[in-house]
Design an enzyme around this catalytic site. Structure first.
Site, mmCIF file in Angstrom:
data_model
loop_
_atom_site.group_PDB
_atom_site.id
_atom_site.type_symbol
_atom_site.label_atom_id
_atom_site.label_comp_id
_atom_site.label_asym_id
_atom_site.label_seq_id
_atom_site.Cartn_x
_atom_site.Cartn_y
_atom_site.Cartn_z
ATOM 1 N N ASP A 98 30.068 39.550 53.307
ATOM 2 C CA ASP A 98 30.662 38.291 52.936
ATOM 3 C C ASP A 98 29.731 37.290 52.916
ATOM 4 O O ASP A 98 29.237 37.117 53.910
ATOM 5 C CB ASP A 98 31.910 37.996 53.793
ATOM 6 C CG ASP A 98 32.781 37.064 53.364
ATOM 7 O OD1 ASP A 98 32.316 35.985 52.679
ATOM 8 O OD2 ASP A 98 33.913 37.198 53.321
ATOM 9 N N HIS B 267 32.668 39.429 49.676
ATOM 10 C CA HIS B 267 33.888 38.626 49.851
ATOM 11 C C HIS B 267 34.665 38.792 48.504
ATOM 12 O O HIS B 267 34.379 39.469 47.612
ATOM 13 C CB HIS B 267 33.391 37.058 49.563
ATOM 14 C CG HIS B 267 34.513 36.124 49.818
ATOM 15 N ND1 HIS B 267 34.863 35.585 50.931
ATOM 16 C CD2 HIS B 267 35.031 35.283 48.790
ATOM 17 C CE1 HIS B 267 35.747 34.606 50.789
ATOM 18 N NE2 HIS B 267 35.862 34.686 49.595
ATOM 19 N N CYS C 41 41.054 34.376 50.967
ATOM 20 C CA CYS C 41 40.203 33.470 50.748
ATOM 21 C C CYS C 41 40.725 31.911 51.195
ATOM 22 O O CYS C 41 40.931 31.978 52.473
ATOM 23 C CB CYS C 41 39.733 33.351 49.062
ATOM 24 S SG CYS C 41 37.944 32.528 48.942
#
Length: 247
Positions: free
Chosen positions: A177, A209, A120
């Protein structure tokens, strides 16, 4: 979190990391990985991923973004997550990373034997740092590639430095995502190709995600997680050890 085998290393500028070393000496060529997590900071999931790398013979430094503050920020809602991300100063994190890399050199790990590995926002930092340091390689799990705006804390996004990358880059993204669009991925890879930068990027169908986070059943995708991890090990082993094997 069992910390009996984890050492905290602190640096003069205030940076700190958790250091995990392989338990047993092996014949595997030594290599060093700096791991960077999501905005949640250091948690059991991130330490488990670091332990998994140690099991493959890597020394791992887990950068603690919030070591100075003593605690991670409140990320209990999407709005608070956004505030926490915006507040984290990219310049400070990259300076902390640079200090860890210099320390790794004093421990016998030249940059060619060091990998960057981020999840991330940590993936974003892995990509950004790849334009600053000629490390052995870098791995980006679903890091943001572009910012909605540039600020003092976030002056450059990975798309801004794509043509300056100094190291091979591996990226993993899901096609669900919500934070990184396919257009952003295509724009980033177009710049990499134009500049003839070595990269590999994989899109995992049906994966949202943070699909690697097994402690969040709603978003965890076991097949994508397993495939991405195997590719990551192959990538690290090749670029840091010259061996495609996973040991």
């Amino acid at each position: 979190m069992n910390s009996s085998d984890i050492e905290r290393v602190s640096f003069p500028n205030g940076a700190s990391c958790l250091l995990l070393r392989p338990v047993q000496a092996t014949q595997i060529a030594p290599a060093f990985v700096v791991m960077m997590g999501a905005i949640a900071g250091v948690n059991d999931y991130l330490v488990a991923r670091a332990r998994a790398l140690c099991a493959n013979g890597y020394t791992v430094a887990v950068l603690d973004y919030f070591g100075r503050e003593g605690a991670a920020p409140d990320i209990s809602t999407p709005e608070r997550i956004g505030v926490a991300v915006a507040a984290l100063d990219d310049r400070r994190v990259l300076a902390d990373l640079g200090e860890i890399l210099e320390w790794a050199r004093t421990q016998g790990f030249p940059l060619s034997k060091v990998g960057l590995f981020g999840f991330c926002i940590g993936g974003t930092y892995a990509a950004l740092a790849s334009a600053q340091h000629a490390v052995g390689c870098a791995v980006d799990y679903y890091g943001q590639l572009n910012y909605a705006s540039r600020t003092e804390r976030k002056p450059l996004a990975p798309v801004d430095v794509a043509e300056s990358l100094k190291t091979p880059l591996l990226c993993h993204y899901g096609d669900w995502d919500r934070l990184v669009s396919r257009e952003e991925i295509d724009g980033f890879t177009s710049k990499l190709r134009t500049a003839q930068k070595p990269y590999e990027l994989f899109i995992y169908n049906g994966a949202p995600h943070a699909f690697d986070e097994w402690f969040r059943p709603a978003i965890f995708r076991p097949a994508a997680s397993s495939a991405a991890w195997q590719r990551t090990l192959n990538f690290l082993n090749w670029h840091l050890r010259g061996d495609i094997g996973t040991h």
